[in-house]
Design a protein around this motif. Structure first.
Motif, PDB file in Angstrom:
ATOM      1  N   THR A 134       0.877  -1.396   0.043  1.00 23.02           N
ATOM      2  CA  THR A 134       0.058  -0.131  -0.110  1.00 23.02           C
ATOM      3  C   THR A 134       0.976   1.027  -0.135  1.00 23.02           C
ATOM      4  O   THR A 134       0.365   2.305  -0.136  1.00 23.02           O
ATOM      5  N   GLU A 136       2.456   2.450   2.634  1.00 27.54           N
ATOM      6  CA  GLU A 136       2.423   3.093   3.638  1.00 27.54           C
ATOM      7  C   GLU A 136       2.698   2.020   4.811  1.00 27.54           C
ATOM      8  O   GLU A 136       2.367   2.555   5.976  1.00 27.54           O
ATOM      9  N   LYS A 139       4.589   3.517   8.104  1.00 34.01           N
ATOM     10  CA  LYS A 139       3.817   4.385   8.868  1.00 34.01           C
ATOM     11  C   LYS A 139       2.690   3.516   9.652  1.00 34.01           C
ATOM     12  O   LYS A 139       2.311   3.743  10.830  1.00 34.01           O
ATOM     13  N   ARG A 140       2.315   2.468   8.963  1.00 38.14           N
ATOM     14  CA  ARG A 140       1.050   1.604   9.735  1.00 38.14           C
ATOM     15  C   ARG A 140       1.559   0.851  10.976  1.00 38.14           C
ATOM     16  O   ARG A 140       1.065   0.793  11.937  1.00 38.14           O
TER      17      ARG A 140
END
Length: 324
Positions: A134, A136, A139-140
């Motif tokens: 994705t 990200e 950050k997830r």
């Protein structure tokens, strides 16, 4: 006559730009749902194309719903953790909890963890089956870490009560493009490269798409199994048997199909919302381009998209900065 001319230009611009921008997005959304979109907390597995006729009997361990159900067996869950973290002595799993929902407060983004567990020492593990990049994921892990920590101590308790935690993502792609099966991250001093922060947090990304000899044979066998291969391995055989047994569970099958239908409804709602938003942006962009007042643009938004004045104002506020 001026308004008729303006409407004609607007229609042409919308047809050109809308179908270029938003029909492309529509296809992307649909493909996302087919190739790895999360389904009510699930994520459809690698090499498994989701269609309306997809049956419960076709999904495997790389489907995160199935993965969560199989990991409800403590011995299988402990066996997987020992392969990923061989240096840890995990004597027992206190409780496997699949698809655990966490929400910090009513305004915060909620998450649903695939497999959330603790061992006998209180160490927390979150294992995620993640088939789609994705863009990200790092950050997830940051967000997951913060929410997990909120579950570990109550208001007024000392921070020293925070137990070690591991967030583990199993992926069919090489997120960091270094050719490794495993990437392990802990907080380290940048100046000397060796002083550890020792905050007790670890993030691990596993990659099934690698030929590097950097993990044990047992972990390699598991990763190959997730990738759709059938290596000769006792643990893999036990996982495959657990998957077959899970497919016989009518309650789980019903739960899976219910989530599948609910997610499809959400996708369709998202597509429709995207269409309206795309048209609103074009109306606003063209309105500014041809010197219309904001009052005139608001009137056109209401008339053409059959929306309230308040909704029209929200769209104008959203897209004003992009066009002015």
């Amino acid at each position: 006559m001026k308004f008729i001319w303006f409407d004609s230009i607007l229609k042409v611009k919308q047809e050109q730009s809308f179908y270029r921008k938003y029909e492309t997005n529509r296809v992307a959304v649909i493909l996302s749902s087919i190739h790895g979109h999360r389904i009510g907390g699930m994520e459809y597995g690698m090499n498994q194309k989701m269609t309306a006729s997809t049956t419960w009997e076709e999904i495997g361990i790389s489907n995160d719903f199935m993965f969560g159900k199989v990991m409800q067996q403590p011995e299988l869950c402990r066996g997987l953790l020992q392969r990923i973290l061989p240096d840890l002595q995990i004597d027992r799993i206190e409780y496997p909890e699949a698809q655990k929902g966490i929400r910090a407060d009513v305004d915060a983004k909620s998450v649903r963890l695939d497999v959330y567990i603790k061992d006998g020492k209180g160490t927390v593990y979150d294992i995620e089956m993640q088939v789609t990049d994705t863009g990200e994921l790092p950050k997830r892990t940051r967000y997951y870490q913060s929410l997990i920590d909120l579950q570990l101590i109550d208001k007024g308790e000392a921070y020293r009560k925070l137990k070690p935690s591991y967030i583990i993502f199993i992926c069919p792609f090489d997120l960091f493009e270094q050719g490794r099966h495993i990437y392990t991250f802990v907080n380290t001093c940048q100046e000397d490269g060796k002083t550890l922060l020792e905050d007790g947090t670890t993030k691990i990304f596993l990659n099934t798409d690698s030929d590097m000899d950097d993990v044990s044979e047992s972990l390699r066998a598991f990763l190959d199994y997730v990738a759709g291969k059938r290596p000769e391995d006792d643990f893999v055989n036990r996982l495959e048997e657990a998957v077959r047994e899970a497919r016989k569970n009518r309650e789980w099958r019903h739960e899976y199909m219910t989530l599948l239908m609910r997610d499809q409804e959400n996708i369709e709602k998202g597509i429709e919302k995207g269409k309206i938003e795309g048209r609103a942006e074009e109306i606003i962009e063209t309105g500014y381009e041809y010197g219309l007042t904001e009052e005139a643009i608001l009137e056109r938004l209401q008339r053409k998209l059959d929306m309230s004045l308040q909704t029209a104002k929200e769209y104008l506020k959203k897209f004003r900065k992009q066009t002015v």
